[in-house]
Write a protein that holds these residues in place. Structure first.
Motif, mmCIF file in Angstrom:
data_model
loop_
_atom_site.group_PDB
_atom_site.id
_atom_site.type_symbol
_atom_site.label_atom_id
_atom_site.label_comp_id
_atom_site.label_asym_id
_atom_site.label_seq_id
_atom_site.Cartn_x
_atom_site.Cartn_y
_atom_site.Cartn_z
ATOM 1 N N UNK A 141 0.884 -1.118 -0.024
ATOM 2 C CA UNK A 141 -0.010 -0.084 0.060
ATOM 3 C C UNK A 141 0.920 1.080 0.199
ATOM 4 N N UNK A 142 0.687 2.012 -1.091
ATOM 5 C CA UNK A 142 1.381 3.396 -1.031
ATOM 6 C C UNK A 142 0.695 4.236 0.103
ATOM 7 N N UNK A 143 -0.646 4.139 0.276
ATOM 8 C CA UNK A 143 -1.203 5.006 1.356
ATOM 9 C C UNK A 143 -1.505 6.468 0.593
ATOM 10 N N UNK A 147 -1.030 13.455 1.377
ATOM 11 C CA UNK A 147 -0.749 13.889 2.821
ATOM 12 C C UNK A 147 -0.204 12.712 3.665
ATOM 13 N N UNK A 148 0.332 12.566 4.813
ATOM 14 C CA UNK A 148 0.852 11.659 5.407
ATOM 15 C C UNK A 148 -0.018 10.730 6.127
ATOM 16 N N UNK A 149 0.098 9.582 6.328
ATOM 17 C CA UNK A 149 -0.748 8.363 7.111
ATOM 18 C C UNK A 149 -0.005 7.364 7.177
ATOM 19 N N UNK A 150 -0.416 6.642 8.376
ATOM 20 C CA UNK A 150 0.132 5.595 8.837
ATOM 21 C C UNK A 150 -0.132 4.212 8.205
ATOM 22 N N UNK A 151 -1.450 4.225 7.415
ATOM 23 C CA UNK A 151 -1.804 3.010 7.049
ATOM 24 C C UNK A 151 -1.167 2.815 5.652
ATOM 25 N N UNK A 152 0.157 2.270 5.556
ATOM 26 C CA UNK A 152 0.650 2.202 4.397
ATOM 27 C C UNK A 152 1.928 1.330 4.684
ATOM 28 N N UNK A 170 7.406 1.998 7.300
ATOM 29 C CA UNK A 170 8.558 2.671 7.243
ATOM 30 C C UNK A 170 8.679 4.151 7.931
ATOM 31 N N UNK A 171 7.654 4.828 7.365
ATOM 32 C CA UNK A 171 6.945 6.295 7.859
ATOM 33 C C UNK A 171 5.889 6.636 7.347
ATOM 34 N N UNK A 172 5.422 7.778 7.819
ATOM 35 C CA UNK A 172 3.795 8.026 7.548
ATOM 36 C C UNK A 172 4.035 8.868 6.270
ATOM 37 N N UNK A 173 5.428 8.908 5.724
ATOM 38 C CA UNK A 173 5.687 9.607 4.227
ATOM 39 C C UNK A 173 5.954 8.702 3.167
ATOM 40 N N UNK A 174 6.051 7.293 3.545
ATOM 41 C CA UNK A 174 6.622 6.392 2.647
ATOM 42 C C UNK A 174 5.761 5.265 2.626
ATOM 43 N N UNK A 175 5.388 4.768 1.475
ATOM 44 C CA UNK A 175 4.634 3.615 1.322
ATOM 45 C C UNK A 175 5.169 2.534 0.395
ATOM 46 N N UNK A 191 10.420 -6.250 -1.196
ATOM 47 C CA UNK A 191 9.358 -4.974 -1.184
ATOM 48 C C UNK A 191 10.236 -3.745 -1.494
ATOM 49 N N UNK A 192 9.517 -3.051 -2.178
ATOM 50 C CA UNK A 192 10.081 -1.604 -2.633
ATOM 51 C C UNK A 192 9.075 -0.665 -2.025
ATOM 52 N N UNK A 193 9.989 0.445 -1.223
ATOM 53 C CA UNK A 193 9.098 1.455 -0.642
ATOM 54 C C UNK A 193 9.522 2.958 -1.288
ATOM 55 N N UNK A 194 8.569 3.557 -1.236
ATOM 56 C CA UNK A 194 8.648 4.824 -1.850
ATOM 57 C C UNK A 194 8.371 6.013 -1.262
#
Length: 1023
Positions: A141-143, A147-152, A170-175, A191-194
């Motif tokens: 999930x990119x999320x 905006x920032x969110x933690x469900x990612x 990872x963080x509320x800015x990266x999904x 997994x790849x996070x962005x």
């Protein structure tokens, strides 16, 4: 769950798909692992589609189940292909990207779906299913995009989506944007996070949250491998990753970085080598970065970008694989037969059975994304709009063919993103925009397209703040309703041309906030993306009052509204105080009823605010009222329109559908009917029809919404109501005919090109073309409660003579619509009769005044209405009356013919029975046989009874009459002299045979009856 329509809960006033059947952006594709003809695709805003014939035809299988339309990921369980998962929300986060609401699951091959949670993920990039356990599912999930969110991050379900574990964050800015499982040992995954996202004025791809991770225990724990030897140092943007099914030690990674490119590991990610610096496989990284490994060959890997690229040497060199359209987004390769693939691109989904050497068509997917819709004043009127990723189109509201096909469309200049405007007095002249400030003038008579851009200085590569004029991706283009030579377009200024675009005048100053912080380069921090798509601080909405040419409205994408009441000489800021600062003014609708009244729709989803914003002013913007009561929370609004025939009747288009208000926005009701859940980017009202420009399901029309002009609370309380039928135009369209051997089982060929078939829920679906409206008179009625007795409609002419009756109509409470085909009763039928041309249809009612009377038990309601000639027809009313009179005479003569045939059939049936009864009387047997022979001789002149196709045997008088009727009624025109002559000759021949029949009955049947009576045997009934 969205509410049902309260006015029309059954959708009696149905929407119809107009088309085009031309695919839009496909984000996800999968194939059935064992059934070679079965594939699925997920559309970026049009749901899930399925083919069972290798891509020849596609059917939507998610309608009625999904509450959002954007599909970001699709997966099929290898061990149980009945199980599919759809992850919602596109992860290629364009400026107008549609969000999703989590995950859906099907356990019956897409027939039904159930929601499985994760609603706050908003944008899902990948769904992966364990190869042997269909209940073990992973979601990348990119999320939230804005905006920032933690469900990612990465989520796992062990119970088929009933519950989820958040296993990588990872963080509320990266999904998470990619996930690849080792098919030989699915405990191992990559997994790849962005870290990427948007604001109202910027796009960012890259940050400390981007990276690669590996798990060796099914996701229980993860090791970051971003810094492993051989991978880029420093800041990362968007990565993609895939493990080879043919060699699980081999992993490829595509990395956006200063020293990015394609990297390969042959030790499961421990060490890496940059194998290719080919820029074309990772350009516009935020939009692509898709890798796919061949399941059988460890040396073959695909990279999808603007083109599809394939390497057969482990990734060192790539060759382009031609596909039907550009911008490639997903690929599925059959693990058992790698030459069988399905690919998704900006033009739709396409199937190949030869490894990409050839592909199935994408002109069979009605998933076009339109930004706007306008109409012209032709009859029938045409729709105009720009389809995302492709170009502009003009599509008719109805075709003279049986369906609306590609043969009826044409492009009108401009490009994929623009507004379109049609000259009111000359629909051949069309103005169309495109990104980069491009503007064209198209003339349909010549097909030529002239560039009339306001400032023809190509802005590609430059930031918004560097430009003289900032033109939005979809900048307004408006023709004046008061002067056909006047055209308006907008940048940060309003521009006007008084000579059809040959010269331009700036009418305003900068009507935006023009905050320098919002005018910088797009993209970054690694890769810039200055293609004018992201230009900000522009006028996004513009409108001229239909009542006063001096009243002009302008709304910006950074939250300002201005009005001019002197034709653009002065402008006043009338922005509502309650409107958020970075709201995008999407639509301004000046009222067609009161010059100071206007309506406005705005969006704030680019600030991660999904609330609806609708406003009304009655004093030129001095004050505004918020009008969103009844619209679902989170269903943000892009468009609002006022019906030109009823003040205060409003329609609003949202991210999921359409609402209606009967009281100027004080209260809204869901008005979706059978329209799929889909983003609505624009609406138009034309001749009583409501038109929707969907962003994912092409154009739709809800024919004849004029009952809303009468609707009220008082009316809804009545036991019954008959609405005023609108004037009916005598349009003609070719009708379909059954041809099962050509079209397939349960199929119907419609005209020469289009096939319908029965869907799994027994609906007749037109597969590759839009649907025409019904020919005839639309009649709508309301029942306040279930009617205890039958409901019937009787249609009469101006002299109150009955023409047609429709009985046994629906009598349950609610709104109902029926269609009278405007034809007089058909000729008497003969069972089994076949015709080479024509049939038994009665003639079309001629232009004139008619009435419809509805009876509900003892109650009677009546309305008069008009039938008018097609205004394109040159024939006068008198000539059409002459045609009608002849057609009526032909019908009556055909009825006489068929009545005689039926009488002969009845007599023959009786005589066949008498053969047995008189077997003991040889003279009577002989007389019966002679009588049958005489009757058959007459019948053979009236109708062809020989078996086989009609061209094997000569047609007879009934078929000749039917053919003559078809010839006379083929066009709206006075009958030719020769048709009168032929009718006279055929009538003479029919009358001759009728006289013979009468004589046989009068003499031979009477004589036989006398002899039967003399012997006490009874008599034949001569009907």
């Amino acid at each position: 769950m969205l509410a049902s329509d309260s006015i029309d809960p059954r959708g009696s006033i149905a929407w119809r798909l107009v088309g085009p059947h031309r695919g839009g952006r496909v984000t996800s594709v999968v194939g059935h692992p064992f059934e070679p003809q079965v594939f699925y695709f997920g559309h970026c805003s049009g749901g899930v589609w399925k083919t069972v014939d290798g891509g020849r035809f596609w059917e939507n299988v998610s309608d009625g189940y999904f509450q959002t339309a954007a599909v970001g990921a699709l997966a099929i369980a290898p061990s149980d292909p009945n199980v599919l998962f759809a992850g919602m929300g596109e992860s290629t986060i364009r400026g107008n990207v549609s969000h999703g609401d989590g995950v859906y699951r099907s356990t019956d091959g897409g027939r039904t779906w159930a929601h499985c949670g994760l609603g706050e993920t908003r944008h899902i990039a990948k769904v992966r299913i364990h190869p042997t356990d269909p209940n073990l599912v992973y979601v990348a999930a990119l999320g939230h995009a804005y905006g920032p969110n933690v469900v990612r991050g990465i989520f796992r379900s062990r119970d088929g989506g009933q519950s989820w574990q958040h296993i990588l964050f990872r963080s509320k800015h990266a999904g998470a944007v990619d996930l690849s499982l080792d098919s030989t040992n699915p405990r191992i995954m990559y997994a790849a996070l962005w870290e990427g996202g948007r604001t109202p004025y910027s796009l960012s791809s890259g940050g400390p949250g981007s990276g690669l991770f590996r798990s060796t225990d099914g996701g229980d724990s993860w090791l970051e491998i971003t810094a492993h030897r051989g991978l880029p140092r420093g800041l990362w943007g968007k990565p993609g990753i895939v493990v080879s099914p043919a060699n699980p030690d081999r992993v490829w990674a595509l990395v956006e970085a200063a020293d990015g490119g394609l990297f390969r590991s042959d030790d499961r990610g421990d060490t890496w080598t940059r194998i290719s610096e080919e820029r074309r496989i990772w350009q516009r990284s935020w939009y692509f970065m898709h890798l796919f490994a061949d399941p059988a060959d460890q040396e073959t890997v695909w990279a999808l970008n603007v083109q599809a690229w394939r390497s057969t040497d482990g990734g060192r060199h790539f060759e382009a694989v031609p596909t039907p359209f550009e911008d490639q987004h997903d690929l599925w390769i059959d693990p058992h037969s790698p030459s069988r693939i399905i690919e998704g691109n900006d033009g739709g989904a396409c199937v190949s059975f030869n490894g990409g050497a050839s592909w199935s068509s994408q002109y069979n997917q009605p998933t076009a994304q339109f930004y706007h819709v306008v109409t012209d004043n032709q009859v029938p009127y045409r729709l105009y709009g720009a389809q995302q990723d492709i170009n502009t189109l003009s599509v008719p509201s109805r075709s003279y063919n049986a369906a609306i096909s590609a043969a009826d469309w044409y492009t009108v200049g401009g490009g994929e993103s623009g507004h379109v405007a049609v000259r009111a007095d000359d629909p051949s002249v069309v103005y169309a925009g495109s990104f980069g400030g491009h503007l064209t003038r198209y003339d349909h008579r010549t097909g030529q397209v002239q560039d009339i851009s306001v400032w023809p200085d190509d802005p590609m590569g430059w930031a918004a703040g560097d430009l003289k004029y900032r033109f939005q991706w979809t900048f307004p283009v408006v023709t004046s309703a008061h002067d056909p030579e006047v055209v308006y377009v907008t940048s940060q200024h309003v521009h006007r041309s008084r000579d059809g675009g040959m010269s331009w005048t700036v009418l305003s100053g900068d009507l935006t906030r023009a905050d320098p912080a919002t005018l910088g380069p797009s993209g970054g921090p690694i890769t810039r993306d200055n293609v004018s798509t992201e230009y900000y601080a522009t006028i996004f909405a513009f409108a001229e009052s239909p009542l006063d040419a001096a009243v002009l409205w302008a709304g910006s994408d950074d939250g300002l509204i201005h009005v001019s009441r002197d034709g653009g000489q002065t402008w006043h800021d009338v922005t509502p105080l309650s409107l958020p600062e970075h709201a995008l003014i999407s639509t301004i609708q000046p009222s067609p009823h009161a010059v100071g009244t206007a309506y406005m729709a705005a969006t704030c989803y680019r600030s991660d605010d999904f609330a609806p914003y609708l406003y009304r002013t009655a004093d030129f913007g001095a004050t505004w009222a918020t009008i969103v009561d009844g619209i679902a929370d989170g269903d943000f609004t892009r468009v609002i329109r006022e019906d030109p025939a009823r003040p205060g009747l409003l329609y609003a288009g949202t991210e999921t559908g359409i609402y209606v208000s009967l009281d100027a926005g004080a209260a809204w009701q869901w008005f979706q009917g059978n329209l799929p859940i889909v983003p609505i980017h624009d609406l138009a009202v034309k001749n009583g029809d409501l038109i929707a420009a969907t962003h994912g399901r092409s154009f739709w029309i809800r024919d004849d919404v004029t009952p809303l002009h009468e609707w009220s609370a008082e009316l809804s309380g009545r036991p019954a109501h008959l609405f005023q039928p609108r004037t009916a135009v005598r349009f003609r369209s070719i009708q379909g005919f059954s041809l099962p051997h050509a079209a397939g089982r349960n199929s119907r060929l419609i005209g020469p090109l289009h096939i319908t078939y029965r869907s799994q829920d027994d609906r007749e679906i037109l597969l590759d073309a839009g649907t025409n409206p019904p020919d005839g008179v639309l009649v709508t009625y309301w029942l306040g409660q279930d009617a205890p007795e039958s409901v019937a409609l009787v249609f009469t002419d101006a002299a109150a003579r009955t023409i047609a009756e429709l009985t046994d109509l629906p009598r349950d409470a609610g709104l109902h619509r029926v269609v009278w085909d405007a034809r007089y009763p058909e000729a008497t039928a003969v069972e089994g009769a076949t015709f080479w041309e024509g049939g038994t249809d009665g003639p079309l009612a001629p232009p004139g005044t008619y009435a419809v009377r509805m009876t509900v038990g003892e109650s009677t309601l009546e309305r008069s209405f008009e039938i008018v000639a097609d205004p394109r027809v040159a024939a006068s009313t008198e000539k059409l009356r002459e045609q009608f009179d002849l057609l009526l005479r032909i019908r009556d003569k055909l009825s006489e013919t068929h009545a005689a045939v039926n009488q002969i059939a009845d007599l023959r049936s009786q005589l066949d029975a008498w053969r047995t009864r008189v077997a003991a009387h040889p003279d009577l047997v002989q007389e019966v046989a002679a009588l049958v022979e005489r009757l058959t001789g007459i019948e053979e002149q009236l109708i062809q009874r020989a078996p086989g196709l009609t061209y094997n045997n000569p047609i007879r008088l009934n078929a000749k009459l039917a053919a003559l009727s078809a010839m006379v009624g083929a066009a709206d025109a006075r009958p030719t002299s020769q048709t009168h002559e032929v009718f006279a000759e055929l009538s003479r021949q029919v009358d001759e045979q009728l006289a013979r029949l009468a004589a046989v009955i009068a003499s031979d049947v009477t004589a036989l009856n006398q002899r039967l009576s003399e012997r006490g045997l009874g008599a034949i009934a001569a009907l």
